[in-house]
Design a protein around this motif. Structure first.
Motif, PDB file in Angstrom:
ATOM      1  N   ALA A  19      45.661  32.783  39.994  1.00 39.33           N
ATOM      2  CA  ALA A  19      44.336  32.703  40.620  1.00 39.33           C
ATOM      3  C   ALA A  19      43.461  31.695  39.880  1.00 39.33           C
ATOM      4  O   ALA A  19      42.797  30.856  40.498  1.00 39.33           O
ATOM      5  CB  ALA A  19      43.674  34.080  40.649  1.00 39.33           C
ATOM      6  N   GLY A  20      43.460  31.781  38.551  1.00 42.90           N
ATOM      7  CA  GLY A  20      42.653  30.864  37.744  1.00 42.90           C
ATOM      8  C   GLY A  20      43.089  29.418  37.903  1.00 42.90           C
ATOM      9  O   GLY A  20      42.252  28.519  38.065  1.00 42.90           O
ATOM     10  N   ASN A  79      38.494  33.317  34.645  1.00 39.82           N
ATOM     11  CA  ASN A  79      39.493  34.245  35.160  1.00 39.82           C
ATOM     12  C   ASN A  79      40.728  34.267  34.259  1.00 39.82           C
ATOM     13  O   ASN A  79      41.301  35.329  34.018  1.00 39.82           O
ATOM     14  CB  ASN A  79      39.877  33.887  36.599  1.00 39.82           C
ATOM     15  CG  ASN A  79      40.522  35.053  37.301  1.00 39.82           C
ATOM     16  OD1 ASN A  79      39.861  36.050  37.573  1.00 39.82           O
ATOM     17  ND2 ASN A  79      41.814  34.949  37.582  1.00 39.82           N
ATOM     18  N   LEU A  80      41.120  33.088  33.758  1.00 42.73           N
ATOM     19  CA  LEU A  80      42.240  33.045  32.813  1.00 42.73           C
ATOM     20  C   LEU A  80      41.912  33.863  31.560  1.00 42.73           C
ATOM     21  O   LEU A  80      42.738  34.658  31.099  1.00 42.73           O
ATOM     22  CB  LEU A  80      42.554  31.603  32.421  1.00 42.73           C
ATOM     23  CG  LEU A  80      43.204  30.739  33.492  1.00 42.73           C
ATOM     24  CD1 LEU A  80      43.200  29.269  33.070  1.00 42.73           C
ATOM     25  CD2 LEU A  80      44.621  31.200  33.770  1.00 42.73           C
ATOM     26  N   ALA A  81      40.712  33.681  31.034  1.00 44.12           N
ATOM     27  CA  ALA A  81      40.303  34.430  29.841  1.00 44.12           C
ATOM     28  C   ALA A  81      40.231  35.929  30.139  1.00 44.12           C
ATOM     29  O   ALA A  81      40.723  36.753  29.357  1.00 44.12           O
ATOM     30  CB  ALA A  81      38.950  33.923  29.340  1.00 44.12           C
ATOM     31  N   GLY A  82      39.630  36.282  31.261  1.00 42.83           N
ATOM     32  CA  GLY A  82      39.540  37.689  31.640  1.00 42.83           C
ATOM     33  C   GLY A  82      40.910  38.318  31.817  1.00 42.83           C
ATOM     34  O   GLY A  82      41.144  39.455  31.399  1.00 42.83           O
ATOM     35  N   GLY A  83      41.817  37.576  32.431  1.00 40.45           N
ATOM     36  CA  GLY A  83      43.179  38.073  32.607  1.00 40.45           C
ATOM     37  C   GLY A  83      43.873  38.309  31.278  1.00 40.45           C
ATOM     38  O   GLY A  83      44.574  39.319  31.091  1.00 40.45           O
ATOM     39  N   LEU A 109      46.278  28.922  46.698  1.00 42.83           N
ATOM     40  CA  LEU A 109      46.685  29.686  45.524  1.00 42.83           C
ATOM     41  C   LEU A 109      45.551  30.613  45.073  1.00 42.83           C
ATOM     42  O   LEU A 109      45.765  31.799  44.822  1.00 42.83           O
ATOM     43  CB  LEU A 109      47.062  28.711  44.410  1.00 42.83           C
ATOM     44  CG  LEU A 109      47.885  29.190  43.240  1.00 42.83           C
ATOM     45  CD1 LEU A 109      49.281  29.617  43.702  1.00 42.83           C
ATOM     46  CD2 LEU A 109      48.018  28.061  42.230  1.00 42.83           C
ATOM     47  N   ALA A 110      44.349  30.065  45.003  1.00 43.87           N
ATOM     48  CA  ALA A 110      43.186  30.867  44.604  1.00 43.87           C
ATOM     49  C   ALA A 110      42.899  31.955  45.642  1.00 43.87           C
ATOM     50  O   ALA A 110      42.684  33.122  45.281  1.00 43.87           O
ATOM     51  CB  ALA A 110      41.965  29.977  44.409  1.00 43.87           C
ATOM     52  N   PHE A 111      42.890  31.590  46.926  1.00 37.36           N
ATOM     53  CA  PHE A 111      42.588  32.561  47.980  1.00 37.36           C
ATOM     54  C   PHE A 111      43.557  33.744  47.913  1.00 37.36           C
ATOM     55  O   PHE A 111      43.147  34.905  47.985  1.00 37.36           O
ATOM     56  CB  PHE A 111      42.684  31.929  49.363  1.00 37.36           C
ATOM     57  CG  PHE A 111      41.554  31.023  49.748  1.00 37.36           C
ATOM     58  CD1 PHE A 111      40.366  30.974  49.032  1.00 37.36           C
ATOM     59  CD2 PHE A 111      41.683  30.202  50.850  1.00 37.36           C
ATOM     60  CE1 PHE A 111      39.328  30.141  49.411  1.00 37.36           C
ATOM     61  CE2 PHE A 111      40.646  29.359  51.242  1.00 37.36           C
ATOM     62  CZ  PHE A 111      39.472  29.336  50.525  1.00 37.36           C
ATOM     63  N   LEU A 135      48.999  39.669  34.323  1.00 38.08           N
ATOM     64  CA  LEU A 135      48.517  38.466  33.647  1.00 38.08           C
ATOM     65  C   LEU A 135      48.922  37.223  34.445  1.00 38.08           C
ATOM     66  O   LEU A 135      48.120  36.303  34.614  1.00 38.08           O
ATOM     67  CB  LEU A 135      49.053  38.393  32.222  1.00 38.08           C
ATOM     68  CG  LEU A 135      48.729  37.121  31.433  1.00 38.08           C
ATOM     69  CD1 LEU A 135      47.220  36.927  31.292  1.00 38.08           C
ATOM     70  CD2 LEU A 135      49.417  37.167  30.064  1.00 38.08           C
ATOM     71  N   ALA A 136      50.143  37.202  34.957  1.00 38.40           N
ATOM     72  CA  ALA A 136      50.610  36.070  35.762  1.00 38.40           C
ATOM     73  C   ALA A 136      49.780  35.913  37.033  1.00 38.40           C
ATOM     74  O   ALA A 136      49.450  34.789  37.441  1.00 38.40           O
ATOM     75  CB  ALA A 136      52.090  36.243  36.117  1.00 38.40           C
ATOM     76  N   VAL A 137      49.400  37.021  37.649  1.00 36.37           N
ATOM     77  CA  VAL A 137      48.564  36.968  38.857  1.00 36.37           C
ATOM     78  C   VAL A 137      47.187  36.392  38.518  1.00 36.37           C
ATOM     79  O   VAL A 137      46.666  35.522  39.231  1.00 36.37           O
ATOM     80  CB  VAL A 137      48.454  38.369  39.514  1.00 36.37           C
ATOM     81  CG1 VAL A 137      47.423  38.375  40.630  1.00 36.37           C
ATOM     82  CG2 VAL A 137      49.815  38.808  40.043  1.00 36.37           C
ATOM     83  N   PHE A 138      46.588  36.863  37.429  1.00 39.34           N
ATOM     84  CA  PHE A 138      45.302  36.317  36.973  1.00 39.34           C
ATOM     85  C   PHE A 138      45.438  34.816  36.711  1.00 39.34           C
ATOM     86  O   PHE A 138      44.554  34.032  37.070  1.00 39.34           O
ATOM     87  CB  PHE A 138      44.838  37.008  35.688  1.00 39.34           C
ATOM     88  CG  PHE A 138      44.013  38.249  35.882  1.00 39.34           C
ATOM     89  CD1 PHE A 138      42.638  38.207  35.742  1.00 39.34           C
ATOM     90  CD2 PHE A 138      44.612  39.463  36.176  1.00 39.34           C
ATOM     91  CE1 PHE A 138      41.866  39.351  35.890  1.00 39.34           C
ATOM     92  CE2 PHE A 138      43.856  40.614  36.322  1.00 39.34           C
ATOM     93  CZ  PHE A 138      42.474  40.563  36.187  1.00 39.34           C
ATOM     94  N   ALA A 139      46.542  34.417  36.076  1.00 43.00           N
ATOM     95  CA  ALA A 139      46.753  33.002  35.757  1.00 43.00           C
ATOM     96  C   ALA A 139      46.883  32.158  37.024  1.00 43.00           C
ATOM     97  O   ALA A 139      46.287  31.081  37.116  1.00 43.00           O
ATOM     98  CB  ALA A 139      47.992  32.847  34.875  1.00 43.00           C
TER      99      ALA A 139
END
Length: 180
Positions: free
Chosen positions: A68-69, A45-49, A92-94, A62-66
């Motif tokens: 979640a990851g 997810n970090l990479a995808g973000g 945090l993930a949820f 990007l911060a939201v993806f981070a």
């Protein structure tokens, strides 16, 4: 999602309705598989973000993806039986995987935008129901129980992520075809 279903099938007597998904991270039969999968999901997810950021340039997304990851990685590094860090990471993930879907909708159109919003809102509604149920109002879980409520936080957004990945691959293919 596949690992969750596989792990649940590997544990004798696992209760889908009553059991937390994270229980799969403490059973000896599935702990390594489950926790490693959470870490992998977080890293991917970090990479995808990051790659989504490179193509769309929204730092807040990007911060939201981070977030979640990092939540997924933390939930894998700190299994349920380790205490508070697991709960904080899982929350945090949820929250942020579902916010990620809604936030990504701002960069999408058509059906993918609608699916992103639907998955994210559905997941966040069930985060609220989970909080109410875990806070003592077990009626908030309804007939699907704690385990079903947790899966309604996770499954829609994970299915959306698969669709989103396919959409992005198709978008790239379209760009490649149109430049030929």
């Amino acid at each position: 999602m596949t690992v969750i279903m596989l792990a649940a099938a590997m544990v004798p007597g696992y209760d889908f309705r009553g059991g937390a998904i994270s229980d799969l991270g403490v059973f000896p039969e599935t702990a390594l598989l489950f926790n490693a999968s959470l870490i992998l999901v977080g890293v991917l997810n970090l990479a995808g973000g990051y790659f989504f950021y490179r193509s769309h340039g929204k730092r807040w997304l990007l911060a939201v993806f981070a977030l979640a990851g990092v939540g997924a990685i933390g939930a894998g590094l700190f299994p349920l039986d380790t205490g508070g860090l697991h709960g904080l990471s899982a929350l945090l993930a949820f929250v942020f995987f579902n916010v990620q879907a809604i936030g990504s909708a701002t960069r999408l159109g058509g059906v993918m935008r609608a699916l992103a919003v639907l998955a994210g809102v559905l997941g966040l509604v069930f985060v609220v129901l989970m909080a109410l149920g875990d806070g003592g109002n077990t009626a908030a879980f309804g007939p699907i129980g704690h385990g079903g409520t947790e899966r309604m936080i996770v499954y829609p957004v994970m299915l959306w992520l698969v669709a989103f990945g396919g959409y992005l691959l198709g978008e790239r293919e379209q760009a490649t075809v149109s430049t030929r």
